[in-house]
Design a protein around this motif. Sequence first.
Motif, PDB file in Angstrom:
ATOM      1  N   VAL A 157       0.957  -1.445  -0.425  1.00 30.06           N
ATOM      2  CA  VAL A 157       0.089  -0.162   0.063  1.00 30.06           C
ATOM      3  C   VAL A 157       0.835   0.830   0.254  1.00 30.06           C
ATOM      4  CG1 VAL A 157      -1.829   1.306   1.604  1.00 30.06           C
ATOM      5  CG2 VAL A 157      -1.877  -0.971   1.587  1.00 30.06           C
ATOM      6  N   ALA A 158       1.832   1.336   0.575  1.00 31.95           N
ATOM      7  CA  ALA A 158       2.491   2.254   0.651  1.00 31.95           C
ATOM      8  C   ALA A 158       3.039   2.993  -0.274  1.00 31.95           C
ATOM      9  CB  ALA A 158       3.599   2.018   1.998  1.00 31.95           C
ATOM     10  N   ASP A 159       3.862   1.544  -1.536  1.00 30.89           N
ATOM     11  CA  ASP A 159       4.389   1.595  -2.095  1.00 30.89           C
ATOM     12  C   ASP A 159       3.138   2.302  -3.514  1.00 30.89           C
ATOM     13  OD1 ASP A 159       6.925   0.782  -1.586  1.00 30.89           O
ATOM     14  OD2 ASP A 159       6.980  -1.247  -2.186  1.00 30.89           O
ATOM     15  N   LEU A 160       2.224   1.649  -3.468  1.00 25.48           N
ATOM     16  CA  LEU A 160       1.524   1.539  -4.425  1.00 25.48           C
ATOM     17  C   LEU A 160       1.392   3.671  -4.069  1.00 25.48           C
ATOM     18  CD1 LEU A 160      -0.745   1.824  -6.601  1.00 25.48           C
ATOM     19  CD2 LEU A 160      -2.345   0.927  -4.854  1.00 25.48           C
ATOM     20  N   GLY A 161       0.823   3.946  -3.395  1.00 27.96           N
ATOM     21  CA  GLY A 161       0.793   5.158  -2.975  1.00 27.96           C
ATOM     22  C   GLY A 161      -0.300   5.899  -3.440  1.00 27.96           C
ATOM     23  N   LEU A 162      -0.747   6.944  -4.506  1.00 29.52           N
ATOM     24  CA  LEU A 162      -1.702   7.039  -5.134  1.00 29.52           C
ATOM     25  C   LEU A 162      -2.171   6.794  -6.228  1.00 29.52           C
ATOM     26  CD1 LEU A 162      -1.675  11.112  -4.001  1.00 29.52           C
ATOM     27  CD2 LEU A 162      -3.118   9.167  -2.487  1.00 29.52           C
ATOM     28  N   HIS A 163      -1.159   5.930  -6.607  1.00 27.80           N
ATOM     29  CA  HIS A 163      -0.916   5.836  -8.404  1.00 27.80           C
ATOM     30  C   HIS A 163      -2.325   4.820  -8.290  1.00 27.80           C
ATOM     31  CE1 HIS A 163       2.617   7.846  -9.274  1.00 27.80           C
ATOM     32  NE2 HIS A 163       3.005   7.190  -7.615  1.00 27.80           N
ATOM     33  N   LYS A 164      -2.527   4.462  -9.823  1.00 20.99           N
ATOM     34  CA  LYS A 164      -3.084   3.303  -9.981  1.00 20.99           C
ATOM     35  C   LYS A 164      -3.063   2.057 -10.862  1.00 20.99           C
ATOM     36  CE  LYS A 164      -6.944   6.219 -11.135  1.00 20.99           C
ATOM     37  NZ  LYS A 164      -7.788   6.674 -11.863  1.00 20.99           N
ATOM     38  N   ALA A 165      -1.683   2.066 -11.214  1.00 21.70           N
ATOM     39  CA  ALA A 165      -1.088   1.031 -11.942  1.00 21.70           C
ATOM     40  C   ALA A 165       0.301   1.184 -10.613  1.00 21.70           C
ATOM     41  CB  ALA A 165      -0.780   1.450 -13.199  1.00 21.70           C
ATOM     42  N   MET A 166       1.068  -0.435 -10.401  1.00 21.67           N
ATOM     43  CA  MET A 166       2.181  -0.393 -10.424  1.00 21.67           C
ATOM     44  C   MET A 166       3.256  -1.809 -10.549  1.00 21.67           C
ATOM     45  SD  MET A 166       3.481  -0.870  -6.250  1.00 21.67           S
ATOM     46  CE  MET A 166       2.076  -2.544  -5.642  1.00 21.67           C
ATOM     47  N   ILE A 167       4.548  -2.316 -10.853  1.00 21.86           N
ATOM     48  CA  ILE A 167       5.103  -3.156 -11.070  1.00 21.86           C
ATOM     49  C   ILE A 167       5.578  -3.766 -10.262  1.00 21.86           C
ATOM     50  CG2 ILE A 167       6.787  -3.770 -12.172  1.00 21.86           C
ATOM     51  CD1 ILE A 167       6.401  -1.835 -15.169  1.00 21.86           C
ATOM     52  N   LEU A 168       5.241  -4.919 -10.439  1.00 22.48           N
ATOM     53  CA  LEU A 168       6.250  -5.667  -9.142  1.00 22.48           C
ATOM     54  C   LEU A 168       6.745  -6.454  -9.407  1.00 22.48           C
ATOM     55  CD1 LEU A 168       2.503  -7.291  -7.890  1.00 22.48           C
ATOM     56  CD2 LEU A 168       3.608  -5.782  -7.048  1.00 22.48           C
ATOM     57  N   ARG A 169       7.847  -5.470  -8.517  1.00 23.79           N
ATOM     58  CA  ARG A 169       9.838  -5.743  -9.466  1.00 23.79           C
ATOM     59  C   ARG A 169      10.250  -7.758  -9.314  1.00 23.79           C
ATOM     60  NH1 ARG A 169      12.285  -2.017 -10.862  1.00 23.79           N
ATOM     61  NH2 ARG A 169      12.358   0.059  -9.382  1.00 23.79           N
ATOM     62  N   ASN A 170      10.840  -7.960  -9.983  1.00 23.66           N
ATOM     63  CA  ASN A 170      10.711  -9.576 -10.434  1.00 23.66           C
ATOM     64  C   ASN A 170       8.904 -10.275 -10.339  1.00 23.66           C
ATOM     65  OD1 ASN A 170      13.177  -8.682  -8.307  1.00 23.66           O
ATOM     66  ND2 ASN A 170      13.747  -9.232 -10.288  1.00 23.66           N
ATOM     67  N   HIS A 171       8.371  -9.799 -10.783  1.00 26.04           N
ATOM     68  CA  HIS A 171       7.067 -10.829 -10.280  1.00 26.04           C
ATOM     69  C   HIS A 171       5.793 -10.150 -11.215  1.00 26.04           C
ATOM     70  CE1 HIS A 171       3.451 -11.309  -7.595  1.00 26.04           C
ATOM     71  NE2 HIS A 171       3.565 -12.216  -8.213  1.00 26.04           N
ATOM     72  N   GLY A 172       5.689  -8.826 -11.903  1.00 23.01           N
ATOM     73  CA  GLY A 172       4.712  -8.990 -12.845  1.00 23.01           C
ATOM     74  C   GLY A 172       3.577  -7.822 -12.501  1.00 23.01           C
ATOM     75  N   LEU A 173       2.361  -7.454 -13.303  1.00 24.37           N
ATOM     76  CA  LEU A 173       1.855  -5.935 -12.987  1.00 24.37           C
ATOM     77  C   LEU A 173       0.486  -6.081 -12.199  1.00 24.37           C
ATOM     78  CD1 LEU A 173       1.501  -5.379 -17.289  1.00 24.37           C
ATOM     79  CD2 LEU A 173       3.511  -4.829 -14.991  1.00 24.37           C
ATOM     80  N   LEU A 174       0.279  -5.186 -11.770  1.00 23.44           N
ATOM     81  CA  LEU A 174      -0.516  -5.147 -11.078  1.00 23.44           C
ATOM     82  C   LEU A 174      -1.318  -3.341 -11.735  1.00 23.44           C
ATOM     83  CD1 LEU A 174      -1.587  -5.431  -7.302  1.00 23.44           C
ATOM     84  CD2 LEU A 174      -2.373  -2.905  -8.093  1.00 23.44           C
ATOM     85  N   ALA A 175      -2.500  -3.330 -11.786  1.00 18.72           N
ATOM     86  CA  ALA A 175      -3.389  -2.415 -12.058  1.00 18.72           C
ATOM     87  C   ALA A 175      -4.570  -2.129 -12.532  1.00 18.72           C
ATOM     88  CB  ALA A 175      -3.572  -2.230 -14.297  1.00 18.72           C
ATOM     89  N   SER A 176      -5.324  -1.343 -12.029  1.00 13.99           N
ATOM     90  CA  SER A 176      -6.508  -0.835 -10.849  1.00 13.99           C
ATOM     91  C   SER A 176      -7.390   0.563 -10.723  1.00 13.99           C
ATOM     92  CB  SER A 176      -6.123  -0.762  -9.988  1.00 13.99           C
ATOM     93  OG  SER A 176      -5.652   0.306  -9.471  1.00 13.99           O
TER      94      SER A 176
END
Length: 251
Positions: A157-176
Amino acid sequence: MSKPTSMPEIEWQSRCELAALYRLTAYYRMTDLIDTHITLRVPGPERHFLINRYGVAFEKMRASDLVLIDLDGKVVESSYNGGRVNTAGFIIHSAIHDARPDLHCIIHTHTVAGMAVAAQRDGLLPLTQHALKFYGNLAYHTYEGIALSLEERERLVADLGLHKAMILRNHGLLASGGSVAAAFHEIYFLERACQAQIQAMSAGVALSIPSEEVCRHTAAQFDRDGIDGIIDMAWKAALSLIDDQRADWCS
């Protein structure tokens, strides 16, 4: 199978919409066997959300295959069809649903291009118009192993902040997004941006990156609320590609 008489109409409609999103994710080849997950909050004070019954192929997802759970990962008694829920899926999605009430739908993928960019030190580069949608609007989360620890939720949650998309390093993608249509738009553009980056880099030639001014300007153009209705139009157009399956996914 039709909606159970005891189920609220809003939950049934949420199930149908989410099942369609699972099938579209498969249509665009963003699946990984039975892994990865998509969730949708069901409107109401209970803060419950739907997630896939673990083991069902995305191509065959139906409204009745979705499991209603609470923020603690417990299956709600009134759930239409219980079943096993992916633990990592619960960890990742419950954290965001709890902290970001504005994000109703969350998509997590393990595509080849997404994982490849997630493995690169510099992450997503501003190489294409698709990538510029996320310029200054993309979060990163450091890999900690398979997401099985409740303690990781705070860091996610802290890393996502106020964004809607995130790259999970060495893992994959997240979008919302605030809706299924918005979340689908986010993951579609993020996935395409990653695909383009990997292909461009594979050519082995110098890459062209727009100026800082152009990058910021383009990102702001994408950031218009609803992008003048394009998000909903794109969702409806995508649904038309699998419209012949509607009776099945909404069952």
